[in-house]
Scaffold this active site. Structure first.
Site, PDB file in Angstrom:
ATOM      1  N   ASN A 123       0.859  -1.194   0.000  1.00  0.00           N
ATOM      2  CA  ASN A 123       0.000   0.000   0.000  1.00  0.00           C
ATOM      3  C   ASN A 123       0.890   1.238   0.000  1.00  0.00           C
ATOM      4  O   ASN A 123       1.531   1.543   1.001  1.00  0.00           O
ATOM      5  CB  ASN A 123      -0.885  -0.036   1.257  1.00  0.00           C
ATOM      6  N   TRP A 124       0.925   1.910  -1.140  1.00  0.00           N
ATOM      7  CA  TRP A 124       1.831   3.059  -1.271  1.00  0.00           C
ATOM      8  C   TRP A 124       1.262   4.322  -0.619  1.00  0.00           C
ATOM      9  O   TRP A 124       1.945   5.344  -0.529  1.00  0.00           O
ATOM     10  CB  TRP A 124       2.138   3.335  -2.758  1.00  0.00           C
ATOM     11  N   LYS A 125       0.017   4.276  -0.219  1.00  0.00           N
ATOM     12  CA  LYS A 125      -0.648   5.424   0.423  1.00  0.00           C
ATOM     13  C   LYS A 125      -0.488   6.680  -0.448  1.00  0.00           C
ATOM     14  O   LYS A 125      -0.469   6.588  -1.664  1.00  0.00           O
ATOM     15  CB  LYS A 125      -0.108   5.631   1.835  1.00  0.00           C
ATOM     16  N   HIS A 161      -9.450   0.516   5.424  1.00  0.00           N
ATOM     17  CA  HIS A 161      -8.106   0.744   5.952  1.00  0.00           C
ATOM     18  C   HIS A 161      -8.210   1.684   7.150  1.00  0.00           C
ATOM     19  O   HIS A 161      -9.025   2.612   7.154  1.00  0.00           O
ATOM     20  CB  HIS A 161      -7.204   1.348   4.866  1.00  0.00           C
ATOM     21  N   GLU A 171      -6.579   4.146   8.135  1.00  0.00           N
ATOM     22  CA  GLU A 171      -6.456   5.590   7.877  1.00  0.00           C
ATOM     23  C   GLU A 171      -7.763   6.154   7.342  1.00  0.00           C
ATOM     24  O   GLU A 171      -8.109   7.311   7.588  1.00  0.00           O
ATOM     25  CB  GLU A 171      -5.276   5.854   6.937  1.00  0.00           C
ATOM     26  N   GLU A 177      -5.151  -5.559  10.820  1.00  0.00           N
ATOM     27  CA  GLU A 177      -4.189  -4.464  10.933  1.00  0.00           C
ATOM     28  C   GLU A 177      -4.413  -3.721  12.247  1.00  0.00           C
ATOM     29  O   GLU A 177      -5.230  -2.782  12.300  1.00  0.00           O
ATOM     30  CB  GLU A 177      -4.364  -3.489   9.770  1.00  0.00           C
ATOM     31  N   GLY A 197       2.396   2.048  10.731  1.00  0.00           N
ATOM     32  CA  GLY A 197       3.273   3.209  10.543  1.00  0.00           C
ATOM     33  C   GLY A 197       3.971   3.651  11.821  1.00  0.00           C
ATOM     34  O   GLY A 197       4.532   4.748  11.880  1.00  0.00           O
ATOM     35  N   SER A 242       3.568  -2.318  10.299  1.00  0.00           N
ATOM     36  CA  SER A 242       5.025  -2.243  10.402  1.00  0.00           C
ATOM     37  C   SER A 242       5.725  -3.552  10.029  1.00  0.00           C
ATOM     38  O   SER A 242       6.664  -3.983  10.694  1.00  0.00           O
ATOM     39  CB  SER A 242       5.448  -1.777  11.800  1.00  0.00           C
ATOM     40  N   GLY A 294       2.902  -1.225   4.305  1.00  0.00           N
ATOM     41  CA  GLY A 294       2.865   0.198   3.964  1.00  0.00           C
ATOM     42  C   GLY A 294       4.269   0.700   3.671  1.00  0.00           C
ATOM     43  O   GLY A 294       4.793   0.544   2.567  1.00  0.00           O
ATOM     44  N   GLY A 295       4.893   1.291   4.682  1.00  0.00           N
ATOM     45  CA  GLY A 295       6.199   1.941   4.523  1.00  0.00           C
ATOM     46  C   GLY A 295       7.228   1.116   3.749  1.00  0.00           C
ATOM     47  O   GLY A 295       7.884   1.630   2.833  1.00  0.00           O
TER      48      GLY A 295
END
Ligand code: PEP
Length: 253
Positions: free
Chosen positions: A9-11, A97, A99, A169, A175, A215, A236-237
């Protein structure tokens, strides 16, 4: 037998140059692991979807969207429908998600409309569920997972739900650099699988893939994916760094 699944997930990251560059590197790793023993997908920002498709065209990496709106078309300024995503070749879409739940304010009801519309529109939704830190501390993890899963899948029969991938999640791990221990992840995944068996049937629960997200990094991915009910990871990151994402893909093989 559930095929492992690694999703990136590149957000709201990358630009036109870095998204293509990242996609090209991921395509070359996935051709090395071209034994098809792992499903790989990336979720770029909307505006880079088509460039990323092009960069991935010779690979078996699927492309998904990070969000969409549940209506098919019409006066919904700024929104993108499942049909549009399908039209340009998207396979997956993220729903629920954390976020979008906690930053944008999406409710379980809206998420349910999106999961339903994704399936009707021919996309495969990834339904994300997970507790906040205070909910875990108050021993409410299972309660939150149950509510988000039941409401997220409300009104869908087993056949439709077989199109869904679940993602556990924990919000406190997204993150933050904090990761659920493999045991915490396994406990939550086992709980989700049993919940699905109760809601639908044992076969469906056995077949559905449940990803862990929070993470995930090259040094913890293998241990997490070794757990019996962890069928892959939503990253993610670390999915923004081709080298790190490659290590995670290889850990799933
Ligand atoms: C995510 O975006 O779903 C996620 C898990 O992010 P990160 O890996 O950065 O924690």
């Amino acid at each position: 037998m559930r095929k492992p699944f690694v999703a990136g997930n590149w957000k709201m990251n990358t630009d036109s140059h870095t998204s293509v560059n990242l996609a090209e590197k991921i395509a070359s790793v996935s051709s090395e692991t071209a034994d098809q023993s792992v499903s790989v997908a990336v979720f770029p920002p909307f505006v880079y979807l088509q460039m990323v498709f092009k960069a991935l065209s010779v690979s078996n990496v699927a492309v998904g969207a990070q969000d969409f709106y549940f209506e098919q078309n019409g006066a919904f300024t700024g929104e993108i429908s499942a049909l549009m995503l399908k039209d340009i070749g998207c396979t997956y879409v993220l729903c629920g998600h954390s976020e979008r739940r906690h930053v944008i304010g999406e409710t379980d009801e809206l998420i349910n409309k999106k999961v339903t519309a994704a399936i009707s529109g021919g996309l495969l939704p990834i339904l994300c569920v997970g507790e906040l830190l205070e909910e875990r501390k108050a021993d409410k993890t299972n309660e939150v997972i149950t509510r988000q899963t039941k409401k997220g899948l409300a009104g869908l029969n087993a056949e439709k739900v077989s199109a869904v991938t679940m993602a556990y999640e924990p919000v406190w791990a997204i993150g933050t650099g904090l990761t659920a221990t493999p045991q915490q992840a396994q406990e939550a995944h086992d709980f989700i699988r049993k919940l699905l068996a109760e809601m639908y049937d044992a076969q469906l629960a056995e077949e559905i893939r449940i990803l862990y997200g929070g993470s995930v990094k090259p040094d913890n991915a293998a241990e997490l994916m070794c757990q019996q009910d962890v069928d892959g990871v939503l990253v993610g990151g670390a999915s923004l760094k081709a080298d790190d994402f490659s290590v995670i893909i290889r850990a799933a093989v």
